[in-house]
Enzyme design. Sequence first.
Site, PDB file in Angstrom:
ATOM      1  N   HIS A 149       0.837  -1.211   0.000  1.00 15.84           N
ATOM      2  CA  HIS A 149       0.000   0.000   0.000  1.00 15.84           C
ATOM      3  C   HIS A 149       0.868   1.257   0.000  1.00 15.84           C
ATOM      4  CE1 HIS A 149      -3.260  -2.770   1.218  1.00 15.84           C
ATOM      5  NE2 HIS A 149      -2.328  -3.292   1.998  1.00 15.84           N
ATOM      6  N   SER A 270      13.876  20.781 -17.976  1.00 17.80           N
ATOM      7  CA  SER A 270      12.679  21.618 -18.102  1.00 17.80           C
ATOM      8  C   SER A 270      13.060  22.843 -18.920  1.00 17.80           C
ATOM      9  CB  SER A 270      12.211  22.041 -16.715  1.00 17.80           C
ATOM     10  OG  SER A 270      11.450  23.229 -16.797  1.00 17.80           O
ATOM     11  N   LYS A 276      15.683  21.240 -12.963  1.00 22.27           N
ATOM     12  CA  LYS A 276      14.940  20.007 -13.218  1.00 22.27           C
ATOM     13  C   LYS A 276      15.740  18.887 -13.871  1.00 22.27           C
ATOM     14  CE  LYS A 276      10.504  20.022 -12.663  1.00 22.27           C
ATOM     15  NZ  LYS A 276       9.847  19.004 -11.892  1.00 22.27           N
ATOM     16  N   GLU A 283       7.987   7.915 -17.344  1.00 23.28           N
ATOM     17  CA  GLU A 283       6.581   8.299 -17.495  1.00 23.28           C
ATOM     18  C   GLU A 283       6.047   7.792 -18.836  1.00 23.28           C
ATOM     19  OE1 GLU A 283       7.107  12.360 -14.849  1.00 23.28           O
ATOM     20  OE2 GLU A 283       7.320  12.439 -17.002  1.00 23.28           O
TER      21      GLU A 283
END
Length: 487
Positions: A149, A270, A276, A283
């Site tokens: 979890h 970025s 970044k 992703e």
Amino acid sequence: MYRTRLGGKLDGDVLAYVSSMADDAAIARHDILGSIAHTVMLSESGLVSRKDASAILGALLAIKPGSLKGGGGAEDIHELVEAKVVARAGDAGRRLHTARSRNDQVSLDIRMKLRDDINSISALAAELVGALLKVASRHTKTVMPLYTHLQHAQYGTLSHYLLAYADSLLRDIDRLASAYGRIDCSPLGASAIGGTSLKIDRRRTAGLLGFGGIAENSIDATSSRDHVAEYAADIAIMMSGLSRMAEDLVIWSTSEFAFIELGDAISSPSSVMPQKKNPDVLELTRAKAADAIGQLVSILGASKGLATGYGRDLQQAKIPAWRASQTAAGALAVMRAVILGMSVSKDGMARATSSGYLDALEVAETLVADNGVPFRDAHGVVARLVRMAHDAGVGLGELDAGQLRKAQAGIRIPKGALVRAIAQAGPQKALQRRKSRGSAGFAEQSRMLRSRTAALGAARKAISRRERVVSRAYRVLEQKARRLSSG
Ligand code: ARG
């Protein structure tokens, strides 16, 4: 070329709509090889003379698969290849399509391409397993929290995590190998749907193309695509696994976790925030897994409502199958680069094991092992301890004697046992003690690494054996065709 019954040319927009030329580039070579095998068989069976066969084979060998792009008015690769053969070999070329239909032909090409794709994707998956094992071998003592979890669950080792995905990928490879057996059957000679009255030899063409057998029933051979769906399902399952691993790595690379840092070569910047370093590849792996699932759904959707027999709907099922291969090949290569290029923060992982009461189950199991306390009682005592420690904002080891006494009130535990159990509960001792098969315990890591290395070796061997069967068959077939075309 086939429009005699219809008269006139196909409307331009309609041609663009029905054409599969763009997707057929991927099966151009297979289509030519299939035609070569078919011609050799026709000649051996006496259905086409040696002379005509020689002209047809010469024309087929002269076609460069890479040049078959535009289509020149043909609806698909099958029509285009035949047109080229007729253009070059003249009347002899008009015999190429004897005892054959585009229906068995396209089914053949798909099976040949899927054989190649299974082999190359399995090889890439094996490379990723190799990378996981390599990194795992460096981290058999790197402790980390395991989560359920996404909450702290038990002490773990990083190698154990990496080995879990090695196992998952080895199963993916195994699933593909099993699908391979069902795909590796030649449908050639099934004709349009019902077979042919001409005396062909289906086993011969199958053998020439390196198939393990034939897809016997001509209805089944031309109108089923369950093997394509099976392949796409295997890919979708594999991609789902990669997606879960990607999700973990995204979380692990956040500043909050800081378990790993991704390599610069696979990270994205970025346009505006100078600090970044984004995990875009991970992703995309998550999202591409969704594509893979969609590809499976497209294939099943295109075939589920078809009346038995070829329907043009099946042409549409090629596209998602090809896409599935592309998706998987990209994801496997990228995930390998991620695994090999990431740096692991052993300190960050170790630090995370000191919070979240990962020692709770260890303490309870020590009470069971050393003092014969019933597990439910041990669980209750430790749960009380955790509650007290949590309220006081301290670890289990920092509770005082009075609190320990209070926690075990009403439960028979030998004097001093609880203090001893707590003292033994650190990750190092716990993982030394943890011996159950397949567990995160230190000893299991080296055993599992050895066994998975052997499994990977066996999988790699099986993949190259399959590759060799196919490439050898094609080589021998082309040699034979060259001999016959010049003879
Ligand atoms: N281009 C077709 C496909 O990809 C080939 C088979 C066409 N057969 C037919 N009877 N129209 O499925």
